[in-house]
Design a protein around this motif. Sequence first.
Motif, PDB file in Angstrom:
ATOM      1  N   THR A 127      42.999  42.100 109.894  1.00  0.00           N
ATOM      2  CA  THR A 127      43.407  41.279 108.756  1.00  0.00           C
ATOM      3  C   THR A 127      42.251  41.133 107.786  1.00  0.00           C
ATOM      4  O   THR A 127      41.111  40.886 108.200  1.00  0.00           O
ATOM      5  CB  THR A 127      43.871  39.884 109.224  1.00  0.00           C
ATOM      6  OG1 THR A 127      44.929  40.033 110.169  1.00  0.00           O
ATOM      7  CG2 THR A 127      44.377  39.060 108.043  1.00  0.00           C
ATOM      8  N   GLY A 128      42.548  41.309 106.503  1.00  0.00           N
ATOM      9  CA  GLY A 128      41.529  41.192 105.479  1.00  0.00           C
ATOM     10  C   GLY A 128      41.678  39.908 104.680  1.00  0.00           C
ATOM     11  O   GLY A 128      42.796  39.483 104.371  1.00  0.00           O
ATOM     12  N   TYR A 129      40.552  39.280 104.338  1.00  0.00           N
ATOM     13  CA  TYR A 129      40.542  38.031 103.584  1.00  0.00           C
ATOM     14  C   TYR A 129      39.571  38.154 102.415  1.00  0.00           C
ATOM     15  O   TYR A 129      38.625  38.951 102.436  1.00  0.00           O
ATOM     16  CB  TYR A 129      40.101  36.865 104.471  1.00  0.00           C
ATOM     17  CG  TYR A 129      40.993  36.591 105.651  1.00  0.00           C
ATOM     18  CD1 TYR A 129      42.054  35.689 105.550  1.00  0.00           C
ATOM     19  CD2 TYR A 129      40.771  37.236 106.869  1.00  0.00           C
ATOM     20  CE1 TYR A 129      42.876  35.425 106.645  1.00  0.00           C
ATOM     21  CE2 TYR A 129      41.580  36.975 107.967  1.00  0.00           C
ATOM     22  CZ  TYR A 129      42.635  36.073 107.846  1.00  0.00           C
ATOM     23  OH  TYR A 129      43.453  35.831 108.922  1.00  0.00           O
ATOM     24  N   ALA A 130      39.790  37.331 101.406  1.00  0.00           N
ATOM     25  CA  ALA A 130      38.887  37.256 100.251  1.00  0.00           C
ATOM     26  C   ALA A 130      38.661  35.800  99.892  1.00  0.00           C
ATOM     27  O   ALA A 130      39.529  34.948 100.115  1.00  0.00           O
ATOM     28  CB  ALA A 130      39.474  38.011  99.060  1.00  0.00           C
ATOM     29  N   SER A 131      37.487  35.520  99.322  1.00  0.00           N
ATOM     30  CA  SER A 131      37.152  34.149  98.941  1.00  0.00           C
ATOM     31  C   SER A 131      36.208  34.181  97.751  1.00  0.00           C
ATOM     32  O   SER A 131      35.402  35.106  97.603  1.00  0.00           O
ATOM     33  CB  SER A 131      36.493  33.411 100.114  1.00  0.00           C
ATOM     34  OG  SER A 131      35.978  32.162  99.703  1.00  0.00           O
ATOM     35  N   SER A 132      36.304  33.167  96.913  1.00  0.00           N
ATOM     36  CA  SER A 132      35.393  33.076  95.771  1.00  0.00           C
ATOM     37  C   SER A 132      34.193  32.183  96.067  1.00  0.00           C
ATOM     38  O   SER A 132      33.255  32.122  95.269  1.00  0.00           O
ATOM     39  CB  SER A 132      36.141  32.527  94.552  1.00  0.00           C
ATOM     40  OG  SER A 132      36.696  31.244  94.842  1.00  0.00           O
TER      41      SER A 132
END
Length: 510
Positions: free
Chosen positions: A180-185
């Motif tokens: 699973t891939g995630y992104a965050s600022s």
Amino acid sequence: MTATTSPRAAGRRGGRGGFLPLLHAEWTKFRTVRSWVTGMGVAALLMVLVALLAGASSDQKGAPPVPVGPGGEPVTDSYFLVHKPLTGDGSVTVAVSALRSNVPKGPGDLRPGVVPWAKAGLIVKESTRQGSSYAAVMVTGKHGVRMQDDYVNDTAGPPGPVSAGSPRWLRLDRSGTEVTGYASSDGRHWTEVGTARVSGLGSTVRVGLFVASPPAVEGLGTTGSVSTAVFTDLRLRGERTTGGGWSGEQLGAGSPTFAGYPDDGSGSFTRSGGRITVTGAGDIAPAVRESLPTGGTLRDILTGTFAALIAVIVVGALFITSEYRTHMIHLTLAADPRRSRVLVAKAVVLGGVTFVAGLAGALLAVPLGERLARANGVYLFPVASSTGIRVAFGTAALLAAASVLALALGAVLRHSAAAVTTAVVVIVVPYLLTAVPFMPAGVADQLARVTPAAGFAVQQTLVRYEHVASHYTPYHGYYPLAPWAGLAVPAGYAVAGLVVAAVLLRRRDA
């Protein structure tokens, strides 16, 4: 008082024998004219001969093998990887604070540029073997965050570029075959980008950072590019190996799909404290026609369709114009004055014979051409058996539609040279224009939509990928219409031509 019967009424009674006798009569006409039968044989033979010439003239012996992905598709798998082994489940996190690209102007001369699909991020890969299974989350030059796996799958994440003032945190979590891939600022609040089930992953995988920089699509060509990314805050959890530190490696440097560096450049990575700078070229994606200059397709093997097209156009036009030249058309119409039925009978006979000849030519040309091409080291894009059947039958149908259109033009113009010339202008010339490499893409696509040349879409076997930048034009084997939709265009022209011809026959030959 003796009753008289008009020729038209007599013709109606004479035509009551039905459509099958009329069909038989037209078939008899066709098979008894040796030049017409020979013309169809020549059309099939031309397809075979051109396939043999194409296979024999291509020589790529000694070329490196093309990487093949988990689904059997050709892939580009060439980029710079900073990795270490990971056994079992775990996660890796990093922040990307810069992604810059450079496009070579000449040897040793780089200029800044935007490569939309330049990639920098995290990857979990089965191994460093080219074509092995993987899942990755990344930032791109112009397409925001993406989650990609096994080359062909692509999921969009948060949009926007990265910079020192606006970094992007990325994370990959592995649980068995699920990644699973995630992104965050900000590194605290995470958004799930996507989940991939990567069946090829074993218990121990390679995990780490990567940078890829596919060729920049400029004008009518592509130019190799190099990209550099800056990573910080790299964290790996769940590691159960003694693999030591991170190691850098250029994958696929000897591959024909390798995009390449400038003459004096190469991939690299440096580490200073918590900052890692990685420079890479190449791509990790499905292969397209431009990325495999040594690759071929069924369309290439069937290049002889073009020559066969001219042969069937000539026969199709002569099938009716010769009757006007010898005035035999009057006997034909007297036997059955229903003009539309006569025209349909001619079209059925001509289309059927052309279809059989075209199918025979395609079924012989493809295996012979494939064998020669492979013997000479040419990589052929793989196709499913159903696709091969569609190409063969579709090519035959394309030739049949062209011959029927030529027949209709012959009925309208009544002159062999005029009919053949018009058919060539309508069918062949647009195809030639789409086959010109410097033809603007918009013009080529339009010609491949609205002219009978759209029928060549039935020979298309390549796949257009939205996450791979390339010249998706008819010249490269990518048509704007789906195969059967493209074939419907020349078929529509043929039907419309027959309708016009039938109307003119009723008016002019009453």
